[in-house]
Design a protein around this motif. Structure first.
Motif, short mmCIF file in Angstrom:
data_model
loop_
_atom_site.label_atom_id
_atom_site.label_comp_id
_atom_site.label_asym_id
_atom_site.label_seq_id
_atom_site.Cartn_x
_atom_site.Cartn_y
_atom_site.Cartn_z
N LEU A 10 0.86 -1.19 0.00
CA LEU A 10 0.00 0.00 0.00
C LEU A 10 0.89 1.23 0.00
CD1 LEU A 10 -2.91 -0.81 2.50
CD2 LEU A 10 -2.83 -1.12 0.02
N MET B 237 -7.20 -0.91 2.63
CA MET B 237 -6.92 -1.85 3.72
C MET B 237 -8.10 -2.79 3.93
SD MET B 237 -5.02 0.31 6.73
CE MET B 237 -3.38 1.01 6.51
N CYS C 133 -8.50 -5.32 1.13
CA CYS C 133 -7.52 -6.41 1.25
C CYS C 133 -7.94 -7.40 2.32
CB CYS C 133 -6.14 -5.83 1.57
SG CYS C 133 -5.34 -4.97 0.19
N PHE D 104 -1.79 -7.07 3.16
CA PHE D 104 -1.24 -5.77 2.76
C PHE D 104 0.01 -5.43 3.55
CE2 PHE D 104 -4.37 -4.62 6.06
CZ PHE D 104 -3.65 -3.75 6.87
N PRO E 143 2.22 -2.04 4.42
CA PRO E 143 2.31 -0.58 4.32
C PRO E 143 3.65 -0.13 3.76
CG PRO E 143 1.41 -1.24 6.45
CD PRO E 143 1.95 -2.48 5.80
N TYR F 177 -1.78 -8.59 7.57
CA TYR F 177 -0.79 -7.62 7.10
C TYR F 177 0.59 -8.04 7.56
CZ TYR F 177 -1.10 -5.63 11.88
OH TYR F 177 -1.09 -5.45 13.24
N MET G 104 0.87 4.99 8.66
CA MET G 104 0.45 3.59 8.51
C MET G 104 1.63 2.63 8.65
SD MET G 104 -0.21 3.14 4.43
CE MET G 104 1.02 3.57 3.20
N ASP H 159 2.35 0.32 13.55
CA ASP H 159 1.20 -0.58 13.63
C ASP H 159 0.07 -0.05 14.50
OD1 ASP H 159 2.74 -0.97 15.98
OD2 ASP H 159 1.84 -2.93 16.29
N LEU I 117 -3.36 0.88 12.98
CA LEU I 117 -4.45 -0.06 12.72
C LEU I 117 -5.58 0.13 13.73
CD1 LEU I 117 -4.50 -2.21 10.43
CD2 LEU I 117 -2.23 -1.30 10.90
#
Length: 786
Positions: free
Chosen positions: A329, A341, A344, A351, A353, A437, A483, A486, A489
């Motif tokens: 991404l 996001m 995905c 994904f 980042p 991810y 992003m 973490d 998220l």
């Protein structure tokens, strides 16, 4: 004079590597650090007494006869093991005194090698005590005056009438360890005394402690654990030193081994599947015509968000990107970042980042390490930064969000065309073990390492954190985190999980504390914001007066008490958060209340549902309350490991006995303060946190050593709070000159800006320990800046 020189050399050799006193006070990081211990005058000691039964004494004597050591040696060596566990340091010092002689014999014990049998360890300790006694018995050297380390004894073991003693300068002995007024020897914070009370059947054991450094509960635990240790040694419970243990394992009947769907909760109902729960939450909010995302003055409804997710899912399908594939991404901070996001997640596509502000070389490294099948990139970014030389992945362009960018699209740009009425769907091939991810973090080898987080792990965290924070449809969360970190998220998914609103700061605003301060002041409807301690301090420095509707989350670095006091006054609620990327964002979340501020320091506590924590020593044995060890995390939210790094995964993700629970070794040094409550003390390795970012110093050092003019390099984090900065210490080749600007320019090609040192120091030679390793304790800023 020659004898005195020999004696001085003996003590210098004995104390080689000892650079500070043994800190074992449970309040070390609180209001009573070691420098508050008395130096010139005695201090009153609180006393705890434990009577040792004749049977217990007989057991101890029999053991000492069997292994051929004195009782005083057993007491001294076992006490040093307690100091090792209480301090977290591998080399400890204490004093030994055979009364009525008042001379204190210094002892130094290293626990770096714990492979010795217990008997061999005790024999070595006795040999050192015997030699030290001899050195004190035939010299006029005053060790406490001539050698600074001998002033650093913070505890003394005194044994009276148990064994014959040497007559060591009874007329010119050192200060009394204890006198009739129950005072501690100057400089000590706790000491123990064993005597036979004029009876050779039952003995009395007393712990004298400074109430400035120990509460009665802490002192009682110390005494109880020491007796447990002595009992186990005498019963020959542990063959080797590495097996010594007085701690208890967490109960196997904890939440980490319970299916997530069976967990009790006071808020809502826990679900089994991440994607179905997320999609249901989005659809429910759409039915109620709620706003999902606000960005730059515009609003995106849940209905529009669902349609956009469906469009990106269709784009993934067009490019044969299927469940189990990995995509990058590479997008600006705009609604499509969130939509992509979610698309995905629902499609089972992992994904990765790719933060646009990172160096191009680093993004390419991540692309190659992750083996990306494609890179999702917004059109505005492709125009602004067209030179990222991605090598293998197919770049898939998302439709632009404004007409100007649309007009500049090249002929091969592929837009996601609006598809009215089409809704997202959950991929049939999804499972709880499908990676959601991969987050690439700093790696000690010189390359970033990828942490793989599964759907199960993300589900566990989201349900635990939203339950803890009591989020609902009124939640308006201000998103300010990159992003590539973490914790973003939680900011992105938590408000959508409960039908609230994600308020997205743009790429130009999210790092600017002044912009955020103005935004919070102008728009008091924001209810939640998350930031690192460093960013909260920057926000306060702008003059921000607070928001009594705001729930503040603070994590990524240790939260200090002064900052916590300010935030408590300026917000509705303050949460202290802790957790590594490998355990899916946060694993501990505790509200900072007025009672918490009354403690000496801010603690880490309150595991989220689905998580448990265990503290272990260097041999992966459980430690007892008030002891220091490494914090390990267990539960459904643990990462599967590091992407294509089986060696590192095996090293950090271990199975702890006796319940064979998979656990992640955080590397964080903590003191156990109570049930699910810990005091953060630092790191066991060279990893540091700066502005919330996790940094492996070895990665920076590796990049410096790639320069042909650098012979060796070491990096250290110096300063605290706003003054914290990375400093690089380098050995250069002869006749070399290099500017700071040139070094920074080279490093910025591969490292993000937060990993580039602020200062560079040239040394003729890096300081080394006796084993030849860089002695980081001797690295400090002095001169010779580049």
């Amino acid at each position: 004079m020659q004898a005195d020189c020999l004696d001085t050399a003996y003590w210098q050799t004995l104390f080689d590597g000892v650079t500070e006193p043994t800190h074992f006070s449970a309040n070390k990081a609180g209001t009573a650090p070691l420098d508050l211990r008395v130096a010139d005058t005695d201090t009153f000691a609180q006393l705890l007494t434990h009577n040792l039964s004749p049977e217990w004494v007989a057991m101890l004597n029999a053991f000492c006869v069997e292994v051929d050591v004195d009782c005083s040696t057993l007491f001294s060596a076992s006490w040093n093991w307690m100091l090792y566990q209480y301090s977290g340091e591998s080399v400890v010092t204490s004093g030994m005194c055979d009364m009525p002689c008042k001379t204190v014999i210094p002892t130094v014990q290293s626990f770096s090698d714990r492979s010795l049998t217990v008997a061999a360890w005790l024999c070595d300790a006795q040999a050192q005590l015997s030699l030290s006694k001899q050195m004190l018995s035939h010299t006029s050297l005053n060790p406490t005056a001539d050698l600074q380390p001998l002033n650093w004894l913070t505890s003394v073991v005194s044994v009276k009438h148990l064994v014959p003693t040497l007559d060591l300068h009874n007329d010119d002995c050192a200060d009394d360890v204890v006198d009739n007024n129950n005072t501690l020897m100057p400089g000590t914070v706790a000491s123990v005394y064993i005597d036979n009370q004029d009876s050779f059947t039952g003995w009395r054991l007393q712990l004298a402690y400074s109430e400035v450094h120990f509460s009665i509960e802490q002192a009682s635990s110390l005494l109880e654990d020491w007796i447990t240790l002595l009992t186990g040694i005498c019963q020959q419970r542990w063959p080797t030193v590495s097996e010594l243990c007085v701690g208890q394992w967490q109960s196997p009947n904890n939440v980490s081994v319970v299916p997530i769907s069976d967990l009790p909760t006071s808020f809502g109902t826990f679900s089994d599947e991440l994607t179905s729960t997320l999609l249901a939450a989005l659809q429910h909010a759409a039915q109620h015509e709620r706003t999902a995302i606000e960005w730059q003055g515009s609003a995106l409804s849940y209905t529009a968000l669902l349609q956009r997710v469906a469009e990106i899912q269709y784009l993934l399908h067009q490019h044969n990107i299927e469940c189990g594939d990995r995509v990058g991404l590479h997008v600006y901070r705009q609604p499509d970042m969130i939509s992509a996001m979610i698309a995905c997640l629902l499609s089972g596509v992992t994904f990765v980042p790719l933060e646009p502000t990172f160096p191009a070389d680093r993004l390419v490294t991540i692309e190659q390490e992750a083996g990306l099948k494609a890179i999702l990139q917004d059109t505005a970014l492709s125009i602004a930064i067209p030179m990222v030389p991605f090598k293998g992945a197919n770049v898939v362009l998302l439709a632009a969000d404004n007409e100007i960018a649309m007009a500049k699209l090249t002929h091969n740009a592929e837009n996601v065309m609006p598809m009215s009425g089409v809704m997202p769907r959950v991929c049939d091939g999804l499972s709880s073990d499908t990676p959601a991810y991969i987050m690439f973090t700093s790696g000690s080898t010189g390359k970033p390492k990828g942490v793989v987080i599964t759907h199960r792990a993300l589900l566990t965290f989201l349900q635990g954190s939203t339950e803890r924070l009591e989020l609902d449809t009124t939640t308006r969360w201000l998103l300010i985190t990159t992003m590539a970190f973490d914790i973003a998220l939680l900011e992105i998914l938590a408000p959508l999980w409960v039908g609230g609103c994600a308020v997205l700061m743009s790429s130009d605003e999210y790092r600017d504390p002044h912009a955020i301060s103005d935004y919070l002041t102008e728009d008091n409807t924001i209810t939640v914001m998350q930031a690192t301690p460093a960013f909260w301090r920057m926000l306060l420095n702008t003059g921000w007066q607070g928001n009594q509707q705001l729930v503040a989350l603070c994590g990524g670095e240790a939260l200090d008490k002064p900052l916590a006091e300010q935030l408590v006054l300026r917000t509705q609620r303050l949460w202290n958060c802790y957790g590594p990327t490998e355990a899916t964002v946060w694993s501990l979340m505790a509200e900072i209340t007025a009672d918490a501020l009354n403690l000496s320091s801010i603690t880490l506590q309150h595991s989220l549902i689905g998580y448990t924590h265990q503290v272990v020593d260097a041999d992966l044995k459980p430690v007892s309350v008030n002891m220091v060890g490494e914090l390990c995390i267990q539960g459904e939210a643990l990462s599967h490991g590091y992407w294509q790094r089986d060696d590192l995964t095996a090293q950090q993700f271990v199975t702890l006995s006796p319940h064979q629970v998979r656990s992640y070794r955080t590397g964080d040094k903590v003191r156990v303060l109570g049930v699910d409550c810990y005091q953060y003390l630092g790191r066991f390795d060279d990893q540091v946190k700066l502005r919330g970012f996790r940094i492996e110093l070895g990665e920076i050092e590796a990049q410096l050593k790639y320069l042909t003019i650098v012979k060796d390099a070491a990096v250290k984090l110096l300063g605290k709070g706003d003054e914290a900065q990375l400093v690089a210490f380098m050995e250069m080749t002869k006749d070399t000159t290099l500017s700071k600007l040139a070094v920074r320019k080279v490093l910025l090609k591969t490292l993000p800006s937060y990993m580039v040192p602020n200062r560079f120091v040239v040394l003729e030679q890096l300081p080394k320990t006796g084993s030849g390793k860089v002695d980081r304790k001797q690295l400090y800023i002095k001169k010779s800046y580049i």
